[in-house]
Enzyme design. Structure first.
Site, short mmCIF file in Angstrom:
data_model
loop_
_atom_site.label_atom_id
_atom_site.label_comp_id
_atom_site.label_asym_id
_atom_site.label_seq_id
_atom_site.Cartn_x
_atom_site.Cartn_y
_atom_site.Cartn_z
N TYR A 185 4.79 5.96 14.70
CA TYR A 185 3.49 5.24 14.63
C TYR A 185 2.35 6.15 15.09
O TYR A 185 1.30 6.23 14.44
CB TYR A 185 3.61 4.01 15.51
CG TYR A 185 2.45 3.05 15.51
CD1 TYR A 185 2.36 2.03 14.56
CD2 TYR A 185 1.46 3.13 16.50
CE1 TYR A 185 1.30 1.13 14.59
CE2 TYR A 185 0.41 2.23 16.53
CZ TYR A 185 0.33 1.23 15.57
OH TYR A 185 -0.71 0.34 15.61
N ASN B 134 -6.31 -1.38 6.70
CA ASN B 134 -5.82 -2.01 7.93
C ASN B 134 -4.31 -2.21 7.94
O ASN B 134 -3.71 -2.29 9.00
CB ASN B 134 -6.54 -3.36 8.10
CG ASN B 134 -5.85 -4.26 9.10
OD1 ASN B 134 -6.01 -4.10 10.30
ND2 ASN B 134 -5.03 -5.21 8.62
N ALA C 172 2.24 9.43 15.19
CA ALA C 172 2.03 10.53 14.25
C ALA C 172 1.25 10.03 13.02
O ALA C 172 0.33 10.70 12.53
CB ALA C 172 3.38 11.12 13.83
N SER D 192 -5.14 4.00 15.97
CA SER D 192 -4.62 3.39 17.19
C SER D 192 -4.82 4.38 18.33
O SER D 192 -4.84 5.61 18.09
CB SER D 192 -3.12 3.10 17.04
OG SER D 192 -2.48 3.14 18.29
N ILE E 283 -4.75 -5.73 20.86
CA ILE E 283 -5.34 -6.92 20.23
C ILE E 283 -4.25 -7.98 20.06
O ILE E 283 -3.13 -7.67 19.65
CB ILE E 283 -5.96 -6.56 18.85
CG1 ILE E 283 -6.86 -5.30 18.96
CG2 ILE E 283 -6.72 -7.74 18.27
CD1 ILE E 283 -8.04 -5.41 19.88
N VAL F 53 0.81 -1.23 0.00
CA VAL F 53 0.00 0.00 0.00
C VAL F 53 0.84 1.28 0.00
O VAL F 53 0.35 2.34 -0.36
CB VAL F 53 -1.00 0.04 1.19
CG1 VAL F 53 -2.03 -1.08 1.08
CG2 VAL F 53 -0.27 0.01 2.54
N LYS G 213 -0.81 7.47 12.90
CA LYS G 213 -2.18 7.11 13.28
C LYS G 213 -3.02 8.36 13.56
O LYS G 213 -4.25 8.33 13.38
CB LYS G 213 -2.18 6.16 14.47
CG LYS G 213 -1.56 4.79 14.18
CD LYS G 213 -2.34 4.04 13.11
CE LYS G 213 -1.90 2.58 12.99
NZ LYS G 213 -2.63 1.85 11.93
P1 NAI Z 1 0.12 -7.70 11.91
O1 NAI Z 1 1.54 -7.33 11.82
O2 NAI Z 1 -0.23 -8.97 12.62
O3 NAI Z 1 -0.53 -7.76 10.45
C1 NAI Z 1 -0.31 -6.73 9.53
C2 NAI Z 1 -0.49 -7.26 8.11
O4 NAI Z 1 -0.22 -6.15 7.22
C3 NAI Z 1 0.51 -8.36 7.73
O5 NAI Z 1 -0.16 -9.41 7.06
C4 NAI Z 1 1.50 -7.65 6.82
O6 NAI Z 1 2.08 -8.52 5.84
C5 NAI Z 1 0.63 -6.59 6.19
N1 NAI Z 1 1.40 -5.47 5.66
C6 NAI Z 1 2.51 -4.90 6.22
N2 NAI Z 1 2.98 -3.93 5.42
C7 NAI Z 1 2.16 -3.86 4.35
C8 NAI Z 1 2.13 -3.06 3.18
N3 NAI Z 1 3.07 -2.14 2.94
N4 NAI Z 1 1.14 -3.26 2.28
C9 NAI Z 1 0.20 -4.21 2.48
N5 NAI Z 1 0.19 -5.02 3.58
C10 NAI Z 1 1.16 -4.84 4.49
O7 NAI Z 1 -0.62 -6.44 12.58
P2 NAI Z 1 -2.01 -6.33 13.37
O8 NAI Z 1 -1.74 -6.36 14.82
O9 NAI Z 1 -3.00 -7.26 12.80
O10 NAI Z 1 -2.40 -4.81 13.02
C11 NAI Z 1 -3.28 -4.48 11.97
C12 NAI Z 1 -3.57 -2.99 12.03
O11 NAI Z 1 -4.13 -2.64 13.29
C13 NAI Z 1 -2.33 -2.10 11.87
O12 NAI Z 1 -2.66 -0.94 11.15
C14 NAI Z 1 -1.98 -1.74 13.29
O13 NAI Z 1 -1.26 -0.55 13.36
C15 NAI Z 1 -3.37 -1.60 13.90
N6 NAI Z 1 -3.44 -1.72 15.34
C16 NAI Z 1 -3.12 -2.89 15.95
C17 NAI Z 1 -3.24 -3.00 17.33
C18 NAI Z 1 -2.97 -4.29 18.04
O14 NAI Z 1 -3.10 -4.28 19.28
N7 NAI Z 1 -2.62 -5.37 17.37
C19 NAI Z 1 -3.66 -1.87 18.15
C20 NAI Z 1 -3.97 -0.67 17.40
C21 NAI Z 1 -3.87 -0.63 16.04
#
Ligand code: NAI
Length: 248
Positions: free
Chosen positions: A156, A91, A158, A143, A189, A65, A160
């Site tokens: 991160y 996401n 900034a 976030s 999560i 993305v 978000k």
């Molecule tokens: P994760 O690391 O488990 O999954 C992220 C997915 O995004 C992975 O499959 C990865 O390959 C993909 N990805 C990474 N860079 C990419 C790119 N340039 N283009 C397309 N896909 C890409 O992360 P998670 O925990 O599932 O987080 C998902 C979203 O939720 C993120 O935006 C994160 O910042 C946000 N978030 C997560 C929290 C948590 O507690 N896990 C809390 C608050 C926000």
């Protein structure tokens, strides 16, 4: 569960695992055709297969993305292959945590490129299509650090915060075209991203959650499925916490 998203086409970025996969699964349960998008081909294929095994409709398109052309191609290919695009969930996200005084330009640039510019890169072509069709649901993942900041996460936080401003501006621009734009603020999560933090930090985060446990990706998926449904047709420009009462 009602299948009120039947005939809807959804893209979820970063859906090969974690929260994105939880979101994709819930949208598929409600009948949507889900395009899993990610940079990880193996995981993306497996994620689409899992949804199909559960009786859902899913396919995958690889796209980084942070790359404007790849994001545009994701939107255009989905419209060409599926005939339309109704729901876009931004996401995909990464973290490169380090204290500000140690933060490298590379880690700043990488996080802004994926977590903020990546959201713009997908929203811009989606907005063109959704305005024309006068229908759309865009949901962006922010976030809790967007408002309070978080130690080690200047880049991160900034990014978000930027996602929130982008969400609210787009909602103002697209409202009259029947396109809603909302943001979700997940709490803590349980995903591979958070499993990467040291055990002590995990315990500190959980101690800040009223419900006393980390959330599950499906908890976010349930909220997104609601925001994508007809019942949420008058909800836009919102920022919704789904965090079991977490206070950073
Ligand atoms: P994760 O690391 O488990 O999954 C992220 C997915 O995004 C992975 O499959 C990865 O390959 C993909 N990805 C990474 N860079 C990419 C790119 N340039 N283009 C397309 N896909 C890409 O992360 P998670 O925990 O599932 O987080 C998902 C979203 O939720 C993120 O935006 C994160 O910042 C946000 N978030 C997560 C929290 C948590 O507690 N896990 C809390 C608050 C926000």
């Amino acid at each position: 569960m009602s299948r009120d998203l039947e005939n809807k086409i959804a893209i979820v970025t970063g859906a090969a695992r974690g929260i994105g996969f939880g979101i994709a699964g819930k949208l598929a349960e409600k009948g949507a055709t889900v395009v899993i998008s990610d940079v990880n081909e193996e995981n993306a294929r497996q994620a689409a297969d899992k949804i199909k095994d559960m009786g859902g409709k899913a396919t995958y398109i690889l796209a980084d993305v942070s790359d404007f052309d790849q994001a545009h191609n994701l939107i255009q290919s989905t419209i060409e292959q599926q005939g339309d695009l109704h729901i876009l969930v931004n996401n995909a996200g990464i973290n490169r945590d380090m204290m500000l005084h140690k933060m490298t330009k590379e880690s700043w640039d990488a996080v802004i490129a994926v977590n903020l510019t990546g959201v713009f890169n997908c929203m811009q072509p989606a907005a063109v299509h959704m305005r024309e069709k006068e229908y759309g649901r865009i949901i962006n993942i922010s976030s809790a650090s967007y408002l309070n900041g978080n130690i080690g996460q200047a880049n991160y936080s900034a990014a978000k915060a930027g996602v929130i401003a982008l969400t609210r501006t787009a909602a103002k621009e697209l409202g009259k075209k029947n396109v809603t734009v909302n943001a979700i603020v997940p709490g803590f999560i349980d995903t591979e991203m958070t499993r990467g933090v040291p055990e002590k930090a995990w315990d500190i985060m959980v101690s800040k959650i009223s419900m006393g446990r980390a959330g599950k990706p499906e908890d976010i998926g349930n909220m997104i499925a609601f925001l994508a449904s007809d019942e949420a047709s008058y909800i836009t420009q919102g920022i919704f916490e789904v965090g079991g009462g977490m206070v950073l």
